[in-house]
Motif scaffolding. Structure first.
Motif, PDB file in Angstrom:
ATOM      1  N   GLY A 192       0.801  -1.210   0.000  1.00  0.00           N
ATOM      2  CA  GLY A 192       0.000   0.000   0.000  1.00  0.00           C
ATOM      3  C   GLY A 192       0.837   1.263   0.000  1.00  0.00           C
ATOM      4  N   PHE A 193       0.244   2.322  -0.508  1.00  0.00           N
ATOM      5  CA  PHE A 193       0.921   3.617  -0.594  1.00  0.00           C
ATOM      6  C   PHE A 193      -0.031   4.698  -0.113  1.00  0.00           C
ATOM      7  CE2 PHE A 193       2.136   7.534  -2.818  1.00  0.00           C
ATOM      8  CZ  PHE A 193       3.478   7.588  -2.512  1.00  0.00           C
ATOM      9  N   GLY A 194       0.519   5.698   0.552  1.00  0.00           N
ATOM     10  CA  GLY A 194      -0.281   6.838   0.982  1.00  0.00           C
ATOM     11  C   GLY A 194       0.505   8.126   0.883  1.00  0.00           C
ATOM     12  N   VAL A 195      -0.169   9.202   0.569  1.00  0.00           N
ATOM     13  CA  VAL A 195       0.458  10.515   0.533  1.00  0.00           C
ATOM     14  C   VAL A 195      -0.495  11.513   1.197  1.00  0.00           C
ATOM     15  CG1 VAL A 195      -0.396  10.933  -1.813  1.00  0.00           C
ATOM     16  CG2 VAL A 195       1.481  12.320  -0.913  1.00  0.00           C
ATOM     17  N   GLY A 196       0.044  12.325   2.076  1.00  0.00           N
ATOM     18  CA  GLY A 196      -0.714  13.386   2.726  1.00  0.00           C
ATOM     19  C   GLY A 196       0.005  14.706   2.526  1.00  0.00           C
ATOM     20  N   TYR A 197      -0.764  15.768   2.234  1.00  0.00           N
ATOM     21  CA  TYR A 197      -0.148  17.055   1.945  1.00  0.00           C
ATOM     22  C   TYR A 197      -1.123  18.178   2.310  1.00  0.00           C
ATOM     23  CZ  TYR A 197      -3.009  16.309  -2.207  1.00  0.00           C
ATOM     24  OH  TYR A 197      -4.059  16.041  -3.042  1.00  0.00           O
ATOM     25  N   TYR A 198      -0.569  19.362   2.443  1.00  0.00           N
ATOM     26  CA  TYR A 198      -1.354  20.540   2.824  1.00  0.00           C
ATOM     27  C   TYR A 198      -1.417  21.501   1.646  1.00  0.00           C
ATOM     28  CZ  TYR A 198      -0.538  18.876   7.618  1.00  0.00           C
ATOM     29  OH  TYR A 198      -0.476  18.121   8.764  1.00  0.00           O
ATOM     30  N   THR A 199      -2.625  22.002   1.384  1.00  0.00           N
ATOM     31  CA  THR A 199      -2.811  22.960   0.297  1.00  0.00           C
ATOM     32  C   THR A 199      -3.186  24.354   0.779  1.00  0.00           C
ATOM     33  OG1 THR A 199      -5.177  22.479   0.066  1.00  0.00           O
ATOM     34  CG2 THR A 199      -3.640  21.080  -1.174  1.00  0.00           C
ATOM     35  N   GLY A 200      -3.639  24.464   2.023  1.00  0.00           N
ATOM     36  CA  GLY A 200      -4.120  25.742   2.537  1.00  0.00           C
ATOM     37  C   GLY A 200      -5.568  26.027   2.199  1.00  0.00           C
ATOM     38  N   VAL A 201      -6.194  25.160   1.394  1.00  0.00           N
ATOM     39  CA  VAL A 201      -7.570  25.400   0.965  1.00  0.00           C
ATOM     40  C   VAL A 201      -8.534  25.322   2.145  1.00  0.00           C
ATOM     41  CG1 VAL A 201      -9.464  24.506  -0.436  1.00  0.00           C
ATOM     42  CG2 VAL A 201      -7.156  24.643  -1.394  1.00  0.00           C
ATOM     43  N   ALA A 202      -8.365  24.327   3.004  1.00  0.00           N
ATOM     44  CA  ALA A 202      -9.256  24.192   4.156  1.00  0.00           C
ATOM     45  C   ALA A 202      -9.184  25.427   5.050  1.00  0.00           C
ATOM     46  CB  ALA A 202      -8.889  22.941   4.954  1.00  0.00           C
ATOM     47  N   ALA A 203      -7.968  25.950   5.241  1.00  0.00           N
ATOM     48  CA  ALA A 203      -7.809  27.141   6.068  1.00  0.00           C
ATOM     49  C   ALA A 203      -8.464  28.359   5.426  1.00  0.00           C
ATOM     50  CB  ALA A 203      -6.323  27.404   6.311  1.00  0.00           C
ATOM     51  N   THR A 254       3.853  22.805   0.335  1.00  0.00           N
ATOM     52  CA  THR A 254       5.021  23.127   1.154  1.00  0.00           C
ATOM     53  C   THR A 254       5.237  22.099   2.258  1.00  0.00           C
ATOM     54  OG1 THR A 254       3.678  24.571   2.560  1.00  0.00           O
ATOM     55  CG2 THR A 254       4.863  25.611   0.719  1.00  0.00           C
ATOM     56  N   CYS A 255       4.364  21.091   2.321  1.00  0.00           N
ATOM     57  CA  CYS A 255       4.541  20.030   3.319  1.00  0.00           C
ATOM     58  C   CYS A 255       3.862  18.763   2.832  1.00  0.00           C
ATOM     59  CB  CYS A 255       3.979  20.446   4.680  1.00  0.00           C
ATOM     60  SG  CYS A 255       4.271  19.232   5.999  1.00  0.00           S
ATOM     61  N   VAL A 256       4.628  17.672   2.750  1.00  0.00           N
ATOM     62  CA  VAL A 256       4.084  16.406   2.274  1.00  0.00           C
ATOM     63  C   VAL A 256       4.691  15.253   3.066  1.00  0.00           C
ATOM     64  CG1 VAL A 256       5.821  16.266   0.421  1.00  0.00           C
ATOM     65  CG2 VAL A 256       3.722  14.913   0.265  1.00  0.00           C
ATOM     66  N   PHE A 257       3.862  14.256   3.369  1.00  0.00           N
ATOM     67  CA  PHE A 257       4.287  12.960   3.895  1.00  0.00           C
ATOM     68  C   PHE A 257       3.905  11.905   2.850  1.00  0.00           C
ATOM     69  CE2 PHE A 257       4.327  13.118   8.869  1.00  0.00           C
ATOM     70  CZ  PHE A 257       5.349  14.054   8.843  1.00  0.00           C
ATOM     71  N   ALA A 258       4.829  11.022   2.507  1.00  0.00           N
ATOM     72  CA  ALA A 258       4.527   9.900   1.621  1.00  0.00           C
ATOM     73  C   ALA A 258       5.066   8.628   2.242  1.00  0.00           C
ATOM     74  CB  ALA A 258       5.129  10.122   0.240  1.00  0.00           C
ATOM     75  N   HIS A 259       4.322   7.530   2.077  1.00  0.00           N
ATOM     76  CA  HIS A 259       4.664   6.290   2.780  1.00  0.00           C
ATOM     77  C   HIS A 259       4.389   5.085   1.897  1.00  0.00           C
ATOM     78  CE1 HIS A 259       4.343   3.018   5.752  1.00  0.00           C
ATOM     79  NE2 HIS A 259       5.064   3.781   6.548  1.00  0.00           N
ATOM     80  N   LEU A 260       5.398   4.213   1.778  1.00  0.00           N
ATOM     81  CA  LEU A 260       5.301   2.947   1.070  1.00  0.00           C
ATOM     82  C   LEU A 260       5.312   1.842   2.122  1.00  0.00           C
ATOM     83  CD1 LEU A 260       5.330   1.864  -1.897  1.00  0.00           C
ATOM     84  CD2 LEU A 260       7.811   1.688  -1.659  1.00  0.00           C
ATOM     85  N   ARG A 261       4.244   1.067   2.192  1.00  0.00           N
ATOM     86  CA  ARG A 261       4.015   0.178   3.327  1.00  0.00           C
ATOM     87  C   ARG A 261       4.490  -1.263   3.080  1.00  0.00           C
ATOM     88  NH1 ARG A 261      -0.938  -2.837   5.134  1.00  0.00           N
ATOM     89  NH2 ARG A 261      -0.550  -3.348   7.324  1.00  0.00           N
ATOM     90  N   ALA A 262       5.156  -1.808   4.089  1.00  0.00           N
ATOM     91  CA  ALA A 262       5.405  -3.244   4.183  1.00  0.00           C
ATOM     92  C   ALA A 262       4.626  -3.721   5.395  1.00  0.00           C
ATOM     93  CB  ALA A 262       6.896  -3.545   4.342  1.00  0.00           C
ATOM     94  N   GLY A 263       3.558  -4.460   5.169  1.00  0.00           N
ATOM     95  CA  GLY A 263       2.647  -4.834   6.244  1.00  0.00           C
ATOM     96  C   GLY A 263       3.312  -5.686   7.306  1.00  0.00           C
ATOM     97  N   SER A 264       2.901  -5.490   8.554  1.00  0.00           N
ATOM     98  CA  SER A 264       3.390  -6.282   9.672  1.00  0.00           C
ATOM     99  C   SER A 264       2.229  -6.555  10.610  1.00  0.00           C
ATOM    100  CB  SER A 264       4.519  -5.548  10.413  1.00  0.00           C
ATOM    101  OG  SER A 264       4.061  -4.317  10.938  1.00  0.00           O
TER     102      SER A 264
END
Length: 335
Positions: free
Chosen positions: A70-81, A116-126
């Motif tokens: 699995g893969f996930g990416v989280g980032y901020y756009t400022g739109v919600a603010a 200007t801020c991003v987290f990305a994650h490539l998962r190895a399940g455990s």
């Protein structure tokens, strides 16, 4: 183990430039380390530290699992603010269980999104956790994102006592089955239940120390078969970032973790140079020195320049303050 990549800075970065295009971007970190010579691992057969091999399948190293769960990416756009009355900068998250390079939606999103801020994650399940979207990192608690590379030793046996430590709000924010999401709930229990406010770096650091102490204590008290844990964590609110590189036992090297304050322009197509070292003729109008202040924290280097990357010492914090200055501090606590 898993792999993760975090970027925070005043300079917006295109997701495609940092997550997709480089030949050792996070979506391609399956089998080979890009700069293995930077990382020292403990070889139990030799009884000493050795240079890491380049192969992720090397069973003597801490990065030996293939990451396909699995893969996930989280980032901020400022739109919600901008549009919400509370003006809180909330993260946008995309998760999928198909291989990221086969995910046309992800490729399109990354080609047209900067942040200007991003987290990305490539998962190895455990921990026998299912390969489902709810188990993909990063995990969201209000304005905060949390992700992990490693595992909690024998999580299934400490899960019940861990759950008893959680606040109701943190417990109700768990949607999957991973050890990481439960640990994130423990962290936010220690931090406080109001995830709309901006906590100080000292508060983040204190909550993380208490979280690691709790985990180490729970595993030790259970007297279980897998007493060690690898706890490489990252948390951000888009303005500051805290990461850890931690192994609970001295004889085990934690998974690799690097930071860089100079790789940003190498990864950014608006600037000269290329992350793969290729001689590409770019029609850039901006010099490298014009790139804004930034910090990258990642499991693996993703540019060819070894000088751009610094290995985080074992059992250490990476503390990125709002001014984007970086401090490396040893994690200290007593049990």
């Amino acid at each position: 183990m898993c792999r993760w990549f975090a970027y925070i800075g005043v300079e917006p970065t295109l997701l495609e430039d940092v997550l997709i295009k480089p030949k050792h971007s996070i979506v391609k970190q399956i089998d080979v380390h890009f700069l293995p010579n930077l990382h020292i691992t403990y070889n139990p057969d030799l009884g000493r530290n050795t240079i890491s091999s380049g192969e992720a399948s090397d069973t003597q190293g801490p990065n030996h699992f293939t990451n396909v769960d699995g893969f996930g990416v989280g980032y901020y756009t400022g739109v919600a603010a901008e549009f919400n009355e509370n003006h809180i900068n909330l993260p946008c998250v995309y998760r999928n269980t198909r291989p990221p390079l086969n995910d046309l939606n992800l490729l399109s999103l990354c080609a047209h999104t900067s942040t200007t801020c991003v987290f990305a994650h490539l998962r190895a399940g455990s921990s026998r956790s299912a390969t489902v979207e709810t188990n993909n990192h990063p995990f969201i608690f209000g304005r905060y994102m949390f992700m992990h590379n490693g595992f909690v030793g024998n999580f299934s046996k400490i899960k019940i006592p861990l759950l008893k430590k959680l606040s109701i709000a943190s417990y109700e924010n768990i949607f999957g089955t991973t050890d990481t999401e439960h640990v994130a709930a423990l962290f936010f229990t220690h931090l406080g239940d109001d995830w709309s406010i901006e906590y100080s770096m000292e508060n983040l650091k204190k909550a993380m120390v208490n979280t690691i102490r709790d985990l180490v204590t729970l595993v030790q008290d259970m007297n279980i078969d897998v007493p060690h844990s690898f706890l490489n964590f990252a948390v951000t609110d888009s303005y500051q970032l805290l990461a850890t590189r931690y192994s609970s036992m001295d004889e085990f090297e934690p998974p690799s973790l690097y930071y860089s304050t100079t790789a940003g322009p190498t990864l950014n197509r608006k600037y000269p140079d290329h992350p793969d070292g290729e001689q590409v003729q770019k029609k850039t109008k901006r010099g490298t020195h014009e790139h804004g202040k930034h910090v990258i924290v990642a499991s693996e280097p993703s540019t060819y320049k070894a000088a751009e990357w610094h290995l985080v010492p074992r059992n250490s914090f990476v503390l990125v303050e709002k001014d984007l200055n970086v401090d490396i501090e040893q994690i200290r606590f007593s049990i």
